[in-house]
Design a protein around this motif. Sequence first.
Motif, PDB file in Angstrom:
ATOM      1  N   VAL A 109      -4.566  -4.250  43.518  1.00  0.00           N
ATOM      2  CA  VAL A 109      -5.910  -4.254  44.128  1.00  0.00           C
ATOM      3  C   VAL A 109      -6.162  -3.013  44.979  1.00  0.00           C
ATOM      4  O   VAL A 109      -7.182  -2.330  44.787  1.00  0.00           O
ATOM      5  CB  VAL A 109      -6.131  -5.551  44.945  1.00  0.00           C
ATOM      6  N   LEU A 124      -6.450   0.100  42.734  1.00  0.00           N
ATOM      7  CA  LEU A 124      -7.726   0.133  42.020  1.00  0.00           C
ATOM      8  C   LEU A 124      -8.863   0.510  42.966  1.00  0.00           C
ATOM      9  O   LEU A 124      -9.761   1.283  42.598  1.00  0.00           O
ATOM     10  CB  LEU A 124      -8.000  -1.228  41.377  1.00  0.00           C
ATOM     11  N   LEU A 125      -8.842  -0.019  44.185  1.00  0.00           N
ATOM     12  CA  LEU A 125      -9.872   0.315  45.167  1.00  0.00           C
ATOM     13  C   LEU A 125      -9.879   1.814  45.463  1.00  0.00           C
ATOM     14  O   LEU A 125     -10.944   2.458  45.458  1.00  0.00           O
ATOM     15  CB  LEU A 125      -9.634  -0.471  46.455  1.00  0.00           C
ATOM     16  N   LEU A 154     -12.485  -5.505  40.418  1.00  0.00           N
ATOM     17  CA  LEU A 154     -11.935  -5.414  41.775  1.00  0.00           C
ATOM     18  C   LEU A 154     -12.299  -6.651  42.593  1.00  0.00           C
ATOM     19  O   LEU A 154     -11.449  -7.202  43.317  1.00  0.00           O
ATOM     20  CB  LEU A 154     -12.464  -4.153  42.462  1.00  0.00           C
TER      21      LEU A 154
END
Length: 275
Positions: free
Chosen positions: A191, A194-195, A226
């Motif tokens: 996470v 990806l952010l 996301l």
Amino acid sequence: MIDVIMVRLPEIVLIIYAFSTLLYFFDFIEHNQKANKIAFWLLSIVWILQTIFLFLYMYKTGRFPVLTLFEGLYFYSWVLITLSLAIHRIVQMEFTLFFTNLLGFTIMAIHAFVPSQVPAMAEQLISELLFIHVTMAIVSYGAFSLSFVFSILYLLQYKLLKEKKWKQRIWRLGDLTKLENISYLFNAIGVPILLLSLILGLIWAFIKLPIVPWYDLKIIGSFILLIIYGIVLYLRIKKSLYGRNLATWNIAAFLIVLVNFFLVSRLSTFHIWYQ
């Protein structure tokens, strides 16, 4: 000479990968340690050959190979093998390699049928920021893939325990708590990566493009991905979602990863390097 090697090497990798996957499957159903060891060494050879190909590709093109779908699939497969081998060394969970192998081999097989040319317009938009953005996105997909694998293992183990099938296979899968925790760990890794990837991608777009197409399907799909994984992560932390329900939601979330990577990328008018 290099051109010939680069043409033949992926074919050799795919063949060895296929044998490794078949041996892991044989070990899965027959509990054959010899087959497991041979499969592990074949997978290690695949990783070495893939790494050599990546370096040769970078030497030939003078850049990191994530610009096209052809390159992205290969790098994705390499990330999966790297992570699975590392996890195997740390936690010694044998079936992790089998299920990751299935996924990685599928990615490699798709890669074999994807055209390798780089769009002319994409060449004009190359920048270090772009490469970092795409590379981090693929790494996050790799983390989500491993999380998906451990969720599959969790459901399989849960089914065996519920049906009271006390066979050798049940001990090799690992206990439910460990499977859930490792799956959660990979989500917790994926996470934030990806952010950061999306933030870098937006920064690149603001710098390189006159107008950022917020309506683009790839941008929308990435943020949806996301948000979904963020919600799953939040519910796991708050103990509102755990066990079989968490594994099921995690598997469903990974299906969106596949849709976003393969389908949405093809429909995007903005991410031209995946056309």
